[in-house]
Design a protein around this motif. Structure first.
Motif, PDB file in Angstrom:
ATOM      1  N   GLU A 125     -20.666 -49.202  -8.709  1.00  0.00           N
ATOM      2  CA  GLU A 125     -20.288 -49.131 -10.021  1.00  0.00           C
ATOM      3  C   GLU A 125     -18.972 -48.760 -10.338  1.00  0.00           C
ATOM      4  O   GLU A 125     -18.254 -47.600  -9.817  1.00  0.00           O
ATOM      5  CB  GLU A 125     -21.067 -47.950 -10.378  1.00  0.00           C
ATOM      6  CG  GLU A 125     -21.238 -48.042 -11.940  1.00  0.00           C
ATOM      7  CD  GLU A 125     -22.196 -49.196 -12.761  1.00  0.00           C
ATOM      8  OE1 GLU A 125     -21.837 -49.616 -13.718  1.00  0.00           O
ATOM      9  OE2 GLU A 125     -23.056 -49.453 -11.932  1.00  0.00           O
ATOM     10  N   PRO A 126     -18.226 -49.460 -11.077  1.00  0.00           N
ATOM     11  CA  PRO A 126     -16.629 -49.129 -11.311  1.00  0.00           C
ATOM     12  C   PRO A 126     -16.592 -47.867 -12.314  1.00  0.00           C
ATOM     13  O   PRO A 126     -17.502 -47.783 -13.071  1.00  0.00           O
ATOM     14  CB  PRO A 126     -15.984 -50.469 -12.157  1.00  0.00           C
ATOM     15  CG  PRO A 126     -17.075 -51.522 -11.966  1.00  0.00           C
ATOM     16  CD  PRO A 126     -18.593 -50.848 -11.763  1.00  0.00           C
ATOM     17  N   GLY A 127     -15.489 -47.325 -12.130  1.00  0.00           N
ATOM     18  CA  GLY A 127     -15.348 -46.062 -13.119  1.00  0.00           C
ATOM     19  C   GLY A 127     -14.409 -45.258 -12.223  1.00  0.00           C
ATOM     20  O   GLY A 127     -13.693 -45.342 -11.199  1.00  0.00           O
ATOM     21  N   LYS A 128     -13.735 -44.337 -13.188  1.00  0.00           N
ATOM     22  CA  LYS A 128     -12.446 -43.287 -12.851  1.00  0.00           C
ATOM     23  C   LYS A 128     -13.242 -42.299 -11.911  1.00  0.00           C
ATOM     24  O   LYS A 128     -14.293 -41.855 -12.421  1.00  0.00           O
ATOM     25  CB  LYS A 128     -11.934 -42.695 -14.088  1.00  0.00           C
ATOM     26  CG  LYS A 128     -11.164 -43.823 -14.767  1.00  0.00           C
ATOM     27  CD  LYS A 128      -9.550 -43.677 -14.523  1.00  0.00           C
ATOM     28  CE  LYS A 128      -8.860 -44.450 -15.281  1.00  0.00           C
ATOM     29  NZ  LYS A 128      -7.236 -44.377 -14.878  1.00  0.00           N
ATOM     30  N   ARG A 129     -12.845 -41.804 -10.815  1.00  0.00           N
ATOM     31  CA  ARG A 129     -13.498 -41.009  -9.816  1.00  0.00           C
ATOM     32  C   ARG A 129     -12.572 -39.716  -9.539  1.00  0.00           C
ATOM     33  O   ARG A 129     -11.205 -39.993  -9.904  1.00  0.00           O
ATOM     34  CB  ARG A 129     -13.749 -41.484  -8.721  1.00  0.00           C
ATOM     35  CG  ARG A 129     -14.735 -42.746  -8.798  1.00  0.00           C
ATOM     36  CD  ARG A 129     -16.071 -42.574  -9.195  1.00  0.00           C
ATOM     37  NE  ARG A 129     -16.705 -43.687  -9.506  1.00  0.00           N
ATOM     38  CZ  ARG A 129     -17.931 -44.035  -9.559  1.00  0.00           C
ATOM     39  NH1 ARG A 129     -18.860 -42.891  -9.954  1.00  0.00           N
ATOM     40  NH2 ARG A 129     -18.532 -45.053 -10.213  1.00  0.00           N
ATOM     41  N   SER A 130     -12.992 -38.511  -9.483  1.00  0.00           N
ATOM     42  CA  SER A 130     -12.272 -37.450  -9.211  1.00  0.00           C
ATOM     43  C   SER A 130     -12.415 -37.233  -7.495  1.00  0.00           C
ATOM     44  O   SER A 130     -12.208 -35.944  -7.088  1.00  0.00           O
ATOM     45  CB  SER A 130     -12.907 -36.280  -9.889  1.00  0.00           C
ATOM     46  OG  SER A 130     -14.074 -36.059  -9.526  1.00  0.00           O
ATOM     47  N   THR A 131     -12.742 -38.145  -6.636  1.00  0.00           N
ATOM     48  CA  THR A 131     -12.831 -37.981  -5.164  1.00  0.00           C
ATOM     49  C   THR A 131     -11.628 -38.705  -4.305  1.00  0.00           C
ATOM     50  O   THR A 131     -11.060 -39.808  -5.078  1.00  0.00           O
ATOM     51  CB  THR A 131     -14.077 -38.467  -4.974  1.00  0.00           C
ATOM     52  OG1 THR A 131     -14.239 -39.814  -5.217  1.00  0.00           O
ATOM     53  CG2 THR A 131     -15.150 -37.687  -5.264  1.00  0.00           C
ATOM     54  N   MET A 132     -11.547 -38.492  -3.157  1.00  0.00           N
ATOM     55  CA  MET A 132     -10.389 -39.038  -2.667  1.00  0.00           C
ATOM     56  C   MET A 132     -10.849 -39.042  -1.094  1.00  0.00           C
ATOM     57  O   MET A 132     -11.285 -38.092  -0.509  1.00  0.00           O
ATOM     58  CB  MET A 132      -8.923 -38.601  -2.495  1.00  0.00           C
ATOM     59  CG  MET A 132      -8.815 -37.067  -2.217  1.00  0.00           C
ATOM     60  SD  MET A 132      -6.995 -36.625  -2.129  1.00  0.00           S
ATOM     61  CE  MET A 132      -7.041 -36.306  -3.965  1.00  0.00           C
ATOM     62  N   ARG A 133     -10.596 -40.102  -0.172  1.00  0.00           N
ATOM     63  CA  ARG A 133     -10.621 -40.088   1.240  1.00  0.00           C
ATOM     64  C   ARG A 133      -9.456 -39.886   1.961  1.00  0.00           C
ATOM     65  O   ARG A 133      -8.386 -40.232   1.619  1.00  0.00           O
ATOM     66  CB  ARG A 133     -11.183 -41.583   1.386  1.00  0.00           C
ATOM     67  CG  ARG A 133     -11.526 -41.579   2.982  1.00  0.00           C
ATOM     68  CD  ARG A 133     -12.009 -43.248   3.512  1.00  0.00           C
ATOM     69  NE  ARG A 133     -10.772 -43.797   3.753  1.00  0.00           N
ATOM     70  CZ  ARG A 133     -10.776 -45.004   4.271  1.00  0.00           C
ATOM     71  NH1 ARG A 133     -11.750 -45.640   4.668  1.00  0.00           N
ATOM     72  NH2 ARG A 133      -9.551 -45.472   4.667  1.00  0.00           N
ATOM     73  N   LEU A 134      -9.532 -38.953   2.783  1.00  0.00           N
ATOM     74  CA  LEU A 134      -8.164 -38.548   3.496  1.00  0.00           C
ATOM     75  C   LEU A 134      -8.758 -39.029   5.322  1.00  0.00           C
ATOM     76  O   LEU A 134      -9.711 -38.322   5.665  1.00  0.00           O
ATOM     77  CB  LEU A 134      -8.178 -37.234   3.585  1.00  0.00           C
ATOM     78  CG  LEU A 134      -7.679 -36.724   2.208  1.00  0.00           C
ATOM     79  CD1 LEU A 134      -7.787 -35.274   1.867  1.00  0.00           C
ATOM     80  CD2 LEU A 134      -6.088 -37.153   1.759  1.00  0.00           C
ATOM     81  N   ASN A 135      -7.790 -39.598   5.930  1.00  0.00           N
ATOM     82  CA  ASN A 135      -7.750 -40.063   7.441  1.00  0.00           C
ATOM     83  C   ASN A 135      -6.940 -39.073   7.924  1.00  0.00           C
ATOM     84  O   ASN A 135      -5.803 -38.740   7.718  1.00  0.00           O
ATOM     85  CB  ASN A 135      -7.362 -41.626   7.543  1.00  0.00           C
ATOM     86  CG  ASN A 135      -7.175 -41.560   8.930  1.00  0.00           C
ATOM     87  OD1 ASN A 135      -5.778 -41.539   9.349  1.00  0.00           O
ATOM     88  ND2 ASN A 135      -8.193 -42.073   9.878  1.00  0.00           N
ATOM     89  N   PHE A 136      -7.564 -38.442   9.073  1.00  0.00           N
ATOM     90  CA  PHE A 136      -6.897 -37.405  10.107  1.00  0.00           C
ATOM     91  C   PHE A 136      -6.386 -37.940  11.418  1.00  0.00           C
ATOM     92  O   PHE A 136      -5.944 -37.125  12.167  1.00  0.00           O
ATOM     93  CB  PHE A 136      -7.670 -36.171  10.023  1.00  0.00           C
ATOM     94  CG  PHE A 136      -9.113 -36.413  10.548  1.00  0.00           C
ATOM     95  CD1 PHE A 136      -9.419 -36.583  11.654  1.00  0.00           C
ATOM     96  CD2 PHE A 136     -10.175 -36.327   9.314  1.00  0.00           C
ATOM     97  CE1 PHE A 136     -10.707 -36.900  12.242  1.00  0.00           C
ATOM     98  CE2 PHE A 136     -11.347 -36.457  10.046  1.00  0.00           C
ATOM     99  CZ  PHE A 136     -11.717 -36.567  11.338  1.00  0.00           C
ATOM    100  N   THR A 137      -6.605 -39.298  11.790  1.00  0.00           N
ATOM    101  CA  THR A 137      -6.410 -39.765  12.974  1.00  0.00           C
ATOM    102  C   THR A 137      -5.154 -39.942  13.503  1.00  0.00           C
ATOM    103  O   THR A 137      -4.838 -40.647  14.612  1.00  0.00           O
ATOM    104  CB  THR A 137      -7.649 -40.607  13.668  1.00  0.00           C
ATOM    105  OG1 THR A 137      -7.349 -41.877  12.741  1.00  0.00           O
ATOM    106  CG2 THR A 137      -8.846 -40.067  13.352  1.00  0.00           C
ATOM    107  N   ASN A 138      -4.051 -40.260  12.440  1.00  0.00           N
ATOM    108  CA  ASN A 138      -2.996 -41.009  12.603  1.00  0.00           C
ATOM    109  C   ASN A 138      -1.774 -40.181  12.480  1.00  0.00           C
ATOM    110  O   ASN A 138      -0.737 -40.702  12.114  1.00  0.00           O
ATOM    111  CB  ASN A 138      -3.002 -42.158  11.796  1.00  0.00           C
ATOM    112  CG  ASN A 138      -2.934 -43.462  12.970  1.00  0.00           C
ATOM    113  OD1 ASN A 138      -2.168 -43.783  13.523  1.00  0.00           O
ATOM    114  ND2 ASN A 138      -4.186 -43.877  13.120  1.00  0.00           N
TER     115      ASN A 138
END
Lengths: 410, 410
Positions: free
Chosen positions: B376-389
């Motif tokens: 569902e489109p929409g503004k979010r207050s979350t984020m994904r962070l990658n730690f392997t690089n």
């Protein structure tokens, strides 16, 4: 860390959960490949199989490719093993653009090229990007069966146009265009299955018929570099029509095992959508193999390599047509291809080559009946014969036995 | 034979031939990958990027793979370069079945396995085989964005079910099932994007909710072998539900560049359809690379190789969560993954991480805003962070700068 073994639970009844209710309309309407089914039957080592579509192993430069692999690991390291760009390696895309420019005087650039997982994937992407249920797609009659398969998933209306010695039946083409179509799919050189090639005049006529239509013009050309007679002819669309798409492949010139195909188009709006579909399909094509192919092409002269393949296929094609002229009964006609891997025989009407298949197999010879190469189902009196995977002696002997089977059916 | 150069004709006007009229509804509704767009912005070498999803190059056994290539050429020759079976190499399929049996006490056999061009292709095939326009598909909220992309092509109705610390919100799951769905798509281990893992009890609850439903249960498990804390847990479906499908990949354990994924299922009616769709998509997966992976797995102990990767990722994950505990302002929560490559941060409601992205980039740090991980489109207050690089120092420093950007936005 040790992984513990956990006994998995197992479900009991499945009868209450029919998968049929869950399958899409698209897959329900998509036939599995008939050729792949036939290849099993024909894989008995006693059978002379003209049913396959395998390039001759002479075309795989194995040792050169292994050298390229060593260079790629030492020169590119981790980059060749990591995730990569959807469009493909810039260097390989530039090589392909240049190759076409040299051959055809076009002005393609790297950004006109999308690397795909075999040219089969181009068919998949085109189907996704263009076809909704009921949309028209024009195909040759007969045409490449895996194109029918890839498009069928989207439940289009196939509009078949009769293939002639020179190209297409133009009246039928105009009628198909009037009926409406988003895409026309053509194989102008040494067509699979017929081995026919559009003449210069045939190409001009088709181009003229398409020139004032809004339609994507796809030319599939996996065998274009395998011309063993006559001169190369320009494409119908390509850069000459607004939505021209050329499909190519390294399967018949270097190796099919790498699944390395591509498309070229100047229509960047279309290309952008194809790129999105590619991204969703497999993110990108095997990048290690892309590096290897590019290294191979950079360190070797492809034209020199192609001479070997063309010389072999010319000899094999001649062995087959010579044997057919000698042994085939009257009333059977066949094409004389100027390149590629296949030729096409037409028996008198009313003789089903599908019925003939089992009888031929009893005599240890196999071919592909014409039926799966038509979008419209029905019994056919045609057959496809591959000439690239047997020596002259075996070809001659197999055709002789096939001639006997045909003679009995007449 | 020399190829003549023929000047190609070039079309003149394109304005009269709008491609929009030719595009399918499916592609018009399919977003290009937002992450791939972001990666460009984050590719500046001065930027500390937590936006990627790249395995650490430590996971690529380059020299061992090169040795395998040499063995494959010498032991298999032309067979490794020729066309091959759609299902994949029998030996590799058997290896995969055995690996799962050893880890989970299942009874998979080679014939339950289909080799695919990356596990992304499994998503493509499932969409084709199951989804017609308007069909329901249940996904986690949030979920893997390229799954949304692959399914969107078929214009299904996405039914999102809230992901919890333990698994799924069961009331929402039952409501989604009641509303109707052909497939449920789950990532039970170290989920992308959240890093969350379903607990044993969470899995049991979901299995129970699905047990009396006719639905294909797909578990995507690319990171399952990358558990660096806790114990492996059995799948929800797998062999425990009639239409269970497990997805796996060598991308995170050996190399993503080869695009080598697979699925396991005991549902052979479904598998047959997936096989037909695979055939139409790319005939088969790069067979040379299949031979190489099989040779590598046969000559090396994968578990020994995995220890290295797990140890590194454990350290990197700890560096990130330690830095977040130290620097992140109050009101920001984040997950602590037991494996995989990602974690998930949640800011106070009303703060758009999409708006934050540009500000972070100004401070030379990048992440993926939560938005594209929701159907569902929409503004979010979350984020994904990658730690392997990134190394520990860089992670610490990058998180510190990100914390400052967040603090300013609060």
């Amino acid at each position: 860390m040790t992984q513990e073994t956990i006994a998995a639970e197992t479900f009991e009844a499945t009868g209450d959960f029919p998968i049929d209710e869950l399958l899409s309309d698209g897959i329900t309407n998509t036939p599995p490949s008939f050729v792949r089914a036939i290849l099993k039957a024909a894989s008995d080592p006693n059978v002379t199989s003209f049913a396959g579509g395998l390039p001759n192993p002479i075309s795989f430069p194995q040792e050169d490719l292994l050298e390229s692999m060593q260079r790629v690991v030492s020169e590119h390291g981790a980059e060749a093993f990591q995730y990569s760009a959807t469009a493909g390696l810039a260097g390989l895309r530039a090589w392909i653009a240049n190759r076409y420019n040299k051959r055809f005087g076009t002005d393609y650039v790297a950004d006109d090229v999308l690397i795909t997982t075999g040219s089969q994937q181009v068919l998949d992407l085109l189907g996704k990007v263009l076809l909704d249920k009921g949309d028209g797609v024009i195909v040759e009659k007969p045409t490449y069966l895996a194109a029918i398969q890839a498009f069928a998933l989207h439940q289009p209306v196939f509009r078949e146009v009769e293939l002639t010695e020179d190209g297409l039946n133009i009246d039928e083409l105009n009628a198909a265009l009037d009926a409406g179509a988003k895409m026309i799919y053509l194989i102008p050189n040494f067509q699979n299955p017929t081995g026919l090639t559009y003449s210069a005049e045939g190409r001009r006529q088709v181009r003229e018929a398409l020139a004032d239509r809004n339609i994507v013009v796809v030319e599939d050309d996996p065998y274009g570099e395998l011309r063993f007679e006559g001169e190369s002819l320009p494409y119908i669309g390509g850069t000459a029509l607004p939505h021209g798409v050329i499909m190519g492949s390294f399967s018949k010139t270097v190796t099919p095992g790498f699944r390395m195909g591509y498309l070229l188009t100047k229509d960047h709006e279309l290309l952008k959508k194809l790129n999105t579909a590619k991204e969703a399909a497999d993110l990108h094509t095997n990048v290690f193999s892309q590096f290897v192919i590019l290294d191979y092409l950079t360190h070797h002269d492809l034209d020199e390599h192609l001479v070997k393949i063309r010389d072999l296929y010319r000899t094999q094609a001649a062995a087959m047509t010579d044997a057919m002229e000698e042994y085939f009964p009257e009333g059977v006609s066949f094409t004389k291809p100027e390149g590629g891997m296949f030729l096409w025989a037409t028996l008198p009407e009313g003789i089903s080559t599908m019925d003939l298949f089992d009888k031929a197999l009893e005599r240890n010879v196999a071919f592909v009946p014409g039926d799966p190469f038509y979008a419209e189902p029905g019994k056919r009196s045609t057959m496809r014969l591959n000439f690239t995977n047997a020596d002259e002696e075996t070809i001659r002997d197999g055709i002789k036995r096939l001639a006997e089977v045909i003679a009995e059916a007449l």
